[in-house]
Structure formats: C-alpha cells, structure tokens
Scaffold this motif. Structure first.
Motif, PDB file in Angstrom:
ATOM      1  N   UNK A 172       0.838  -1.197   0.000  1.00  0.00           N
ATOM      2  CA  UNK A 172       0.000   0.000   0.000  1.00  0.00           C
ATOM      3  C   UNK A 172       0.875   1.250   0.000  1.00  0.00           C
ATOM      4  N   UNK A 173       0.364   2.283  -0.632  1.00  0.00           N
ATOM      5  CA  UNK A 173       1.143   3.491  -0.885  1.00  0.00           C
ATOM      6  C   UNK A 173       0.796   4.586   0.100  1.00  0.00           C
ATOM      7  N   UNK A 174      -0.480   4.769   0.314  1.00  0.00           N
ATOM      8  CA  UNK A 174      -0.933   5.843   1.186  1.00  0.00           C
ATOM      9  C   UNK A 174      -1.254   5.294   2.572  1.00  0.00           C
ATOM     10  N   UNK A 175      -1.083   6.112   3.569  1.00  0.00           N
ATOM     11  CA  UNK A 175      -1.428   5.677   4.919  1.00  0.00           C
ATOM     12  C   UNK A 175      -2.489   6.581   5.549  1.00  0.00           C
ATOM     13  N   UNK A 176      -3.073   7.448   4.768  1.00  0.00           N
ATOM     14  CA  UNK A 176      -3.965   8.459   5.330  1.00  0.00           C
ATOM     15  C   UNK A 176      -5.386   8.003   5.575  1.00  0.00           C
ATOM     16  N   UNK A 177      -5.765   6.871   5.026  1.00  0.00           N
ATOM     17  CA  UNK A 177      -7.149   6.418   5.166  1.00  0.00           C
ATOM     18  C   UNK A 177      -7.170   4.926   5.459  1.00  0.00           C
ATOM     19  N   UNK A 178      -8.294   4.485   6.027  1.00  0.00           N
ATOM     20  CA  UNK A 178      -8.482   3.042   6.181  1.00  0.00           C
ATOM     21  C   UNK A 178      -8.461   2.389   4.806  1.00  0.00           C
ATOM     22  N   UNK A 179      -7.911   1.190   4.753  1.00  0.00           N
ATOM     23  CA  UNK A 179      -7.850   0.472   3.479  1.00  0.00           C
ATOM     24  C   UNK A 179      -8.270  -0.972   3.701  1.00  0.00           C
ATOM     25  N   UNK A 180      -9.339  -1.347   3.052  1.00  0.00           N
ATOM     26  CA  UNK A 180      -9.897  -2.684   3.253  1.00  0.00           C
ATOM     27  C   UNK A 180      -9.298  -3.666   2.260  1.00  0.00           C
ATOM     28  N   UNK A 181      -8.668  -4.689   2.802  1.00  0.00           N
ATOM     29  CA  UNK A 181      -8.104  -5.719   1.930  1.00  0.00           C
ATOM     30  C   UNK A 181      -9.241  -6.560   1.357  1.00  0.00           C
ATOM     31  N   UNK A 182     -10.125  -7.038   2.227  1.00  0.00           N
ATOM     32  CA  UNK A 182     -11.314  -7.734   1.744  1.00  0.00           C
ATOM     33  C   UNK A 182     -12.381  -7.687   2.826  1.00  0.00           C
TER      34      UNK A 182
END
Lengths: 688, 108
Positions: free
Chosen positions: A333-343
């Motif tokens: 992942x590139x950005x860390x500013x938002x939640x990121x859902x893998x699945x």
C-alpha cells in the motif's frame, strides 16, 4: 557471461504467449530494463478481466479502473530487490553493539544508484554528530568518504557515477582502512579511531538528521569483526549475485520485497520518510517471467477501484455458526492516510453480517472483525499491535475457527504471529453476509486500497503461517484464488502494472514478433497508463534507451503520443509524439525537444530508438540516426502524480493518441544501448 | 464471436484451448456506447467529463458512472452514511439509535 546465451524453451513457454523462436537469449543488461512489453498474448486481451483460479471459478467483477500486472512480491528472487530513497528518507535500526566496531575490523558494502548530485548523501552511519560515530557517504562532488566524527577519515578522489549502479566497499583491517569503487581501491588510510557508537542509519549520515540518499541502495551489508575484502589490496572481485549473511554479518538489508534485515540478527527496520521497495537492483531475475512463478498483482487507486467476487451466499461460511477459514494475501500500500480494506463482506458495519480485514489509517495496524448484524455486537473484533509497512510488500494471514473454545483467531504479519484473539459470547449469525466479497473496499465507496494487492487466497481451513515464496495455488480447501495474472499487456520485467484504457488490447492483426502486438485503435481513448510516481521510469541526467517497433495506421491526431511520462494536462517529463506527417518529436522536461529529420511510414513496422548518452539524445529509425539533441536535462519527475502513458502522450492523453500497433517496447534505465547507427533487432528482445 | 479469459470477443480463435462463445455486440443507441466489460457487452452513456480533482468511474455493480475524488483531494461534504433497515433498527441499542441521522432513518 556473454551478451547472448541460450536458455531453455520452458521459460519462453511459461510466459504464456506464442513466440516463434522458442530458444531465447539473455540480455546482459536486463537488470536495467525497467519496462518490457512484448505485446504477446491472446487476441483481444486487456488487463481488465480478473480470474478466480480456485475450483469455484467465482465471477470477479471489476469496478472502477482496477487493473492487474506483473509487479508482485515474487517479481525478483529474494536478494535481488532495491530500495528507493526519494530524499528526506532513510532506514534505521535500534542501537545495538552489532554496529559498534571499536578499533576492530569491519566491512560496509552496498550497491548505490544515486540520482542526484551536488549534495551530500549518506549510505550508512552508526551515530550522530558525536565522537565515536562514523558515516559512509557520497560528498557533494560524488566522491566516497568514511569519516569518524571528530577523528580521521578516508576519501576517494574518484567519483561515483550518477544514475548507474556502483559497488561500494569500505573495509577496515587493523589500522588500514580502504574504500573500493566497483572493485578498485580508490582510497586507503591508516586509522586508530575508536568507533563507540552503536546506532544504524541507512541512506542518511550523522544520526539521520541530514545528508539523505537520493536514489537507490541495494544489498547493503555490514560485517563486524571481519574485513571481507583485504584493504591492503588494490582490487577486489565485485560480487555477481546478491550478498548473503556471511559470518559476523550485523546487517543485510535493501535486498528483499520487504524492509527487512536478512542477517541472523533480523533487526527490525524502521522507515523514516517515504523510502520504497523497488524491483530494481544490480541483479536480474534468474529466469524469464512466468505467471506461475512470479505471479502478479492488482492495482487499486483508492478512488472507485475494487473487485466484487461471487454472491453474498458464497461467503456465509466465514460468518456462520461453523465458521472456519483463512484469508491470506500480499499487499503493497502506498498511502497511509485512510483506512484500506483488503477484503470484506460486511460493508464495514456491525449492522451487517460478515467479515472484514482492514489496514487502519495512519497506524497501519491490521484490523479484523466478524460481525453479526447487530450494532456494536460482534463475534470477534480486534487489531494487531504491530503494523504493516507502506511502500513494501506485506504478507498477512488471518485464520478463524469458530469451533474452538478460545484463541479462535490468529493473525500473522510476514509470517510472525501478530495477535491471537478469542471469540466473544455472541454467537454468529447463520444468515448470509451483506455483500459479496469485496476486495479493495468495504462498500464500493469507502476504505479503498491505494496500492497493490498480490496473490490472495481464501480457504475453508486454517492455513499454517510462513511467508510464501511463490504465488498461491489451489487445493480442495481453496474458496478463492486471485493471482492477478490474467493481464494482456504486461511487463516482462515484473516491475509495472498497466491499465488498459478504452480498447487498448493485444491484437493478432499485426505483429513484428510473436504473432501479436499492442493495438491502439482509432481514434482516441485507447492506450495504457501506469500508476503514478514511478521512479524506475525516470532517468535523472542519466543514460537511457527507449525503443520499440511501431506500425502506425493513421497520422490523424496532432501531437499523437506514442509513449510518455508526465502529468496529464501538465508537465511532460519525457514524451515521444508524432505530428500529422509522421514526424517524430522527442520532448523532455516539458520544453527540450528535437524532431526527426525523416518521417515514419504508415502501415509498416519501424524500429524507433531514443537513446541518451552522457552527451546527447539521439533518435534512430531502423537503426539510423534521424535526430540529435545535445542538451542533457534532468528528468527527475515533475510530480508524484505523473505517470507513464503507452499509446498516447503525457501531455493530453485523452485526445492525442497514437493510432496503430506497438510491439516489443523496452525501456532501459541508465544505459545507452546504441551509440552509433546499428542494425535493428532481428528478433524479439530477450525476456531475461 | 469468441472470448478467452474475458478478452474482447473476436470472430475467430487462435486454436488454443479456453475459448468460449460470446454474444455479438448489440447496436449502440444514439448517444450511447457499447463496451465489453466483465464478460458482457454493456450499453452505457459515455463517460462524463472529469472535473479537477475528481474522476468519473464505471461501477459495474451499480451499472452507472460514479464520480470519485482522486487521492489527496479534500472532500467538501461527508460521505453518505449507509441506509438502515427496519430489522436492523429493531436490533440496535438506544445509544446506537440516537446516533443515527435523520437521513438514515427517513426511508424507514
């Protein structure tokens, strides 16, 4: 090794496309190839259709511009990776006596690829601006120095070239300390300095407070107690394969798909700034790309990109009364500013039945939950104490077994146990999840991934921990297998993921080699683009070679871009474009330009090469020089939003498209393959 | 027409395994476009023009163009909250109910 040597037919077949000459060649400069589009594959293939390779063969629906390509955790063998330092970035490890050498022997060794000169750039330091520390660094004149703070030092007068890999060694044996550049001793001195500091900084000097590397570092090894190379000798043999953790190795890093120390110390590496793991190093892959061995990844740009898989009922086994499953995946992942859902199957809400696995904003911790459809009440919820690392591959494994009385859930990050959790007293629901499985988002509009998701497998069994060394395969317990290897226009170097826009596709209508090519049909909107911010496709002031075969079928569009890198509608870092007469124009740094003295012909294959040496850019048609531009601009990337365009230009990609076919497109970074007129390639470019 | 692994359908195969029959593309009504997406021909409106900082993207699940903000662009309005069903409302605690917005419960 000679420039050309024969490899087995298996590698060529494994690549998955037809190539008339099975016996392929090896490119001695393949490690410098940062894009190779052979243009081979199935007629009509794009990068937009995703496959579930499990026996379920679930339908996978692409939403937004989600795309796939060959950049993966297995792009290169372990040891053959590099780290990119964009400036104001470095790596560090906790202080340890392994980094304190006293007056004893030691060796610091690395390959470096500086992209910026005229400033001080740290390679390795073991302390700050205090007595007892030392730093190995490039000076503002590109010489190499080791200095003991407040003490002596040693420095070369020979310089390190920018924009190419150089092997650097600093070795001390007794009171003799020497610096070698590319195998030649360039400086030696007598020292009695006592090194008492025990910190560790990579890519910076003097405590990480200054002198940041700008460029790449690969295979940095620190050995305490041993002069791996005899500093009294005038030469050494430069290693031809990735470094290994020999006896007394204190640190071995910048060589893996993650930020790790491959020494037996396995020190934890801390990121400062935004260094990134890159599939770019002095070492080429040991075999040509194959989907089975190297895999691929999906790219999600955090604005509307996600995949939906199967139907909601297909995923009830993950949240019902007998839930038993594992989710395994790689993510860069590139950005860390938002939640990121893998699945996810629950829309990210406890109001829904389902499951979610998500990277938390800012902290990068891995969160997970199994929800019951009752607000605030979950079967299980938690978050890891440890965090995932941005701009590097991370492997995650989540297992759940409802039948256990406790410790139902185990989470592993990069093979190590990250958390163990027990279910609550709340029973799971037996109803279906709220959604099908979403990959890359919770709801299609929230918590979207910005980066790459690699090989992913969901299973109805608890999988064992460990870090995979190849893409997942399917077995009887596999419910989903997404390896992202169904791309059509793919990069044989494993470095890039391209999106096929419009009707850009593989076509068998025309081909220079291999029976097919990349088709960019009339009139506009049919081209390929990369994700933004690709340092491997920028050249600084270095040499490069951009070459391909083109078969234009119309010169309709004004300033029709064949390939370029830049900001859409903005700054053009570099660009090749055609006018309506077929005249080729090369542009860099938005203004520097040169026109070819002859025109391309319609409906015929022409080999185009744009080659920059240390002194000039030369354009060749079929191996004959047609233009020379004698200004060396610094092509360093105008914007982190800039990206590569293939089949169109960087300036106005939507309406200035090349019309025709492109075959065997290759970019070689840091090397001018042709310095005089040459015979155009008589076969497809080697795949390794 | 034939497609292999979701490729754009072509009149002929290359003789290798894996090709399946695909339908002929439908005629595009005036003002519409026909594209091959996710193993099917889709008739849709052309993509709206993007404005600065935003991009229209095709959401196949919803079969419509949706405008998304690009990374780094500040959203001026809050993301819409998920709608709540009556069944879900009945199962919620009083605290959770108080936290709902009028927009979320207006459709009940």
């Amino acid at each position: 090794m000679g420039l050309l040597s024969t490899i087995g037919a298996a590698s060529a077949r494994a690549y998955g496309f037809t190539r008339s000459a099975i016996a392929a060649a090896v490119d001695a400069y393949f490690n410098r190839v940062t894009l190779l589009l052979p243009g081979n594959g199935t007629n009509g293939a794009q990068n937009n259709t995703f496959l579930d390779s499990s026996s379920n063969n679930f339908s996978i629906t692409r939403n937004g511009n989600t795309t796939q390509g060959t950049f993966s955790p297995f792009s290169l063998q372990n040891g053959a990776w590099g780290n990119y330092f964009p400036g104001s970035s470095y790596l560090s490890a906790a202080a340890n006596t392994a980094f304190s050498f006293g007056t004893g022997n030691f060796t610091v060794e690395a390959w470096i690829y500086p992209t910026v000169g005229s400033v001080y750039r740290g390679i390795f330091a073991n302390g700050g601006v205090s007595t007892g520390s030392f730093a190995v660094y490039l000076t503002n004149t590109n010489t190499v120095r080791l200095d003991y703070y407040g003490g002596g030092g040693v420095g070369t007068t020979t310089t390190v070239a920018l924009n190419t890999w150089s092997h650097i060694v600093v070795a001390r044996s007794g009171s003799t300390i020497s610096i070698f550049i590319n195998g030649t001793r360039e400086a030696t001195a007598t020292t009695s300095d006592n090194n008492t500091s025990n910190a560790c900084y990579v890519g910076a000097s003097w405590g990480g407070a200054s002198d940041y590397m700008q460029g790449y570092i690969s295979n940095l090894r620190v050995v305490k107690g041993t002069a791996v190379y005899d500093p009294s000798l005038t030469t050494l043999t430069v290693p031809t394969s990735p470094l290994t953790a020999i006896t007394n190795t204190s640190l071995l890093t910048c060589q893996s798909n993650r930020f790790i120390d491959n020494s037996t110390n396995a020190f934890s590496i801390t990121l400062n700034g935004t260094p990134s793991v890159q599939a770019f190093s002095p070492f080429a892959p040991t075999a040509a790309y194959s989907a089975a061995t190297n895999g691929g990844s999906g790219y999600f740009d955090s604005s509307g990109d996600y995949l939906s898989v199967g139907a909601a009922a297909d995923w009830a086994f993950m949240s019902n009364t007998t839930a038993l499953f594992s989710v395994e995946a790689w993510i860069y992942f590139i950005s860390t500013g938002s939640d990121q859902t893998i699945c996810c199957t629950n829309g990210g809400s406890s109001l829904n039945v389902g499951f979610a696995l998500q990277i938390a904003a800012t902290t990068n911790k891995l969160g997970f939950e199994i929800t019951r459809g009752v607000s605030g009440s979950r079967v299980l919820t938690g978050s890891t104490t440890g965090a995932l690392v941005p701009n590097a591959w991370n492997h995650v494994l989540f297992t759940y077994d409802q039948s256990l009385a406790s410790n139902n859930c185990n989470v592993y990050i990069n093979g190590a146990s990250a958390e163990t959790f027990s279910k609550t007293a709340n029973a799971p629901s037996s109803s279906n999840p709220a959604n099908p499985l979403y990959i890359g988002s919770t709801t299609g509009s929230a918590a979207m991934v910005y980066g790459y998701i690699g090989s992913m497998r969901i299973s109805s069994v608890v999988r064992s921990s460990g870090i995979p060394t190849s893409p997942y395969t399917s077995d009887a317990n596999t419910k989903l297998l997404a390896n992202y290897t169904n791309g059509g226009i793919i990069d044989a170097t494993g470095k890039n993921v391209l999106e096929t826009v419009g009707n850009a596709q593989i076509s068998t209508t025309q081909s220079k080699w291999g029976g097919s090519s990349i088709s960019c049909p009339a009139t506009n909107g049919n081209y390929c683009i990369s994700p933004p911010n690709q340092p491997n496709l920028l050249f600084g002031t270095g040499q490069f070679t951009i070459e391909m075969w083109v078969y234009p079928t119309a010169f309709t569009n004004t300033a029709a871009g064949i390939i370029g890198y830049g900001l859409s509608g903005g700054y053009v870092d570099w660009n090749l474009e055609l006018n309506t007469s077929g005249t080729l124009l090369y542009i860099d740094n938005d203004t520097g330009r040169v026109s070819a003295s002859s025109n391309l012909s319609l409906n015929t294959w022409t080999h185009i090469a744009v080659v920059r040496t240390a002194t000039a850019v030369t354009v060749y048609f079929n191996g004959t020089s047609v233009a020379t531009y004698s200004t060396i601009n610094n092509i360093s990337g105008s914007s982190t939003s800039a990206r590569l365009y293939v089949g169109t230009g960087a300036q106005v990609p939507a309406s200035r498209q090349f019309i025709g076919f492109i075959d065997d497109l290759r970019i070689t970074k840091g090397y001018a393959r042709y310095t005089a007129n040459f015979t155009p390639p008589t076969a497809a470019f080697p795949l390794q | 027409m034939y497609s292999k692994n979701g490729s754009i359908p072509k009149p002929e195969t290359d003789g290798t395994e894996g090709w399946i029959e695909a339908p002929m593309p439908p005629e595009a009504p005036e003002g519409k476009e026909v594209v091959w997406l996710n193993w099917q021909w889709v008739v849709r409106d052309p993509k709206p023009v993007d404005r600065e900082g935003y991009r229209w993207k095709w959401n196949h699940d919803q079969m419509q163009w949706i405008e998304y903000k690009l990374p780094g662009v500040q959203e001026l309005t809050d993301d819409p909250l998920p709608a709540i069903t009556s069944d879900q409302l009945a199962a919620m605690s009083s605290t959770d109910v108080q936290a709902l917005t009028s927009e979320q419960i207006s459709g009940l």
